[in-house]
Design a protein around this motif. Structure first.
Motif, PDB file in Angstrom:
ATOM      1  N   GLU A 107      -3.555  -5.405  -8.141  1.00  0.00           N
ATOM      2  CA  GLU A 107      -2.860  -5.722  -6.886  1.00  0.00           C
ATOM      3  C   GLU A 107      -3.686  -6.679  -6.024  1.00  0.00           C
ATOM      4  O   GLU A 107      -3.134  -7.540  -5.346  1.00  0.00           O
ATOM      5  CB  GLU A 107      -2.557  -4.438  -6.107  1.00  0.00           C
ATOM      6  N   ALA A 108      -5.002  -6.537  -6.079  1.00  0.00           N
ATOM      7  CA  ALA A 108      -5.871  -7.450  -5.331  1.00  0.00           C
ATOM      8  C   ALA A 108      -5.753  -8.859  -5.896  1.00  0.00           C
ATOM      9  O   ALA A 108      -5.649  -9.839  -5.145  1.00  0.00           O
ATOM     10  CB  ALA A 108      -7.321  -6.973  -5.387  1.00  0.00           C
ATOM     11  N   GLU A 111     -10.617   1.055  -6.155  1.00  0.00           N
ATOM     12  CA  GLU A 111      -9.521   0.814  -5.218  1.00  0.00           C
ATOM     13  C   GLU A 111     -10.073   0.536  -3.828  1.00  0.00           C
ATOM     14  O   GLU A 111     -11.044   1.151  -3.397  1.00  0.00           O
ATOM     15  CB  GLU A 111      -8.581   2.018  -5.126  1.00  0.00           C
ATOM     16  N   ALA A 142      -2.555 -10.191  -4.722  1.00  0.00           N
ATOM     17  CA  ALA A 142      -2.630 -10.553  -3.298  1.00  0.00           C
ATOM     18  C   ALA A 142      -3.361 -11.877  -3.105  1.00  0.00           C
ATOM     19  O   ALA A 142      -3.058 -12.638  -2.183  1.00  0.00           O
ATOM     20  CB  ALA A 142      -3.334  -9.451  -2.511  1.00  0.00           C
ATOM     21  N   LEU A 167      -4.066  -5.861   3.255  1.00  0.00           N
ATOM     22  CA  LEU A 167      -3.980  -4.413   3.478  1.00  0.00           C
ATOM     23  C   LEU A 167      -3.505  -4.110   4.895  1.00  0.00           C
ATOM     24  O   LEU A 167      -2.708  -3.186   5.109  1.00  0.00           O
ATOM     25  CB  LEU A 167      -5.338  -3.756   3.225  1.00  0.00           C
ATOM     26  N   VAL A 175      -5.076  -1.073  -2.587  1.00  0.00           N
ATOM     27  CA  VAL A 175      -4.884  -2.014  -3.693  1.00  0.00           C
ATOM     28  C   VAL A 175      -5.903  -1.706  -4.781  1.00  0.00           C
ATOM     29  O   VAL A 175      -7.047  -1.353  -4.497  1.00  0.00           O
ATOM     30  CB  VAL A 175      -5.027  -3.498  -3.269  1.00  0.00           C
TER      31      VAL A 175
END
Length: 192
Positions: free
Chosen positions: A132-133, A169, A136, A110, A128
Motif C-alpha cells: 500500500e505504501a 506496517e 501511495a 495516512l 499501510v
C-alpha cells in the motif's frame, strides 16, 4: 301579553320593574357567552396559525437538512479532488523524490485516510503495509527495501504515539496524538 314585548317573560311580571338584578345578570351572562365565543374563535385561529407555522418550520428544517447533505457531498468531492491533485503531483515527481519526501508523502497519505475515516464517524486511524505504501507513492522505480526504510523514516519524523512502524506496517492513530502541521496534508504546497 304579546310576543312583541321583549320585557314580558310570560309570567305576568315585567322584568325591569320586578327584578332589575336578574336582567343585569342575564346581560352579563350574554356578554360573557359572546366573549367566550370570540375567545374560542381566537384560540381556534391561533391553533391554525400554530399548525401552519409548524408545517412551515418543518419545511425549512427539511430544506436545511437537504442543504447540509449537499454541503457534505460537496466537501467530500472537494476532498476527493484535492487528493487527486495531490496524487497527480506525486505521480509526476515520484521518481525524483528523496527519501524524506517519500516519508512525508506516506505521512500525508495516512493523514488524509485517517481524516476521511473521521468524517465518516469512524476512528481516525489508517495503516499501510509495504504494498500500500508503494501504491501511495505511485510505484516509484526504487528497491523494495527502500520502501520499508521510507516507512521507518516516516515514523521517525513524528514524535509521540500518533505514528508507529511495527511489523512491516506504518500506522497513524490521530486519537493517540497529533501530527505537526508541516507533515499534514492540510497545508497548501503539500510540503513536497
Amino acid at each position: 301579553m304579546s310576543d312583541s314585548d321583549p320585557a314580558d317573560r310570560g309570567d305576568g311580571v315585567d322584568s325591569p320593574d320586578a327584578n332589575p338584578g336578574e336582567e343585569s345578570l342575564e346581560t352579563t351572562v350574554q356578554e360573557l357567552s359572546a366573549r367566550m365565543d370570540a375567545l374560542s374563535k381566537q384560540v381556534s385561529g391561533l391553533r391554525e396559525e400554530l399548525h401552519d407555522e409548524r408545517e412551515q418550520r418543518e419545511e425549512v428544517e427539511n430544506e436545511l437538512e437537504a442543504r447540509d447533505e449537499r454541503i457534505d457531498e460537496l466537501e467530500a468531492e472537494v476532498a476527493r479532488l484535492d487528493a487527486r491533485t495531490d496524487i497527480l503531483e506525486v505521480v509526476e515527481n515520484a521518481d525524483k523524490m528523496s527519501g524524506k519526501q517519500r516519508a512525508v508523502t506516506l505521512v500525508q497519505h495516512l493523514h488524509r485516510a485517517a481524516k476521511a475515516r473521521e468524517r465518516r464517524d469512524e476512528p481516525p486511524a489508517a495503516t499501510v503495509d509495504r504494498d500500500e505504501a508503494e501504491e501511495a507513492l505511485h510505484f516509484p522505480d526504487i528497491d523494495r527495501t527502500t520502501i520499508y526504510r521510507d516507512m521507518e523514516r516516516a515514523a521517525r519524523l513524528i514524535d509521540g504515539k500518533a505514528l508507529r512502524y511495527e511489523n512491516g506496517e506504518l500506522r497513524l492513530d490521530l486519537d493517540a496524538g497529533t501530527l505537526p502541521r508541516k507533515y499534514t496534508a492540510d497545508e497548501e504546497g503539500e510540503n513536497l
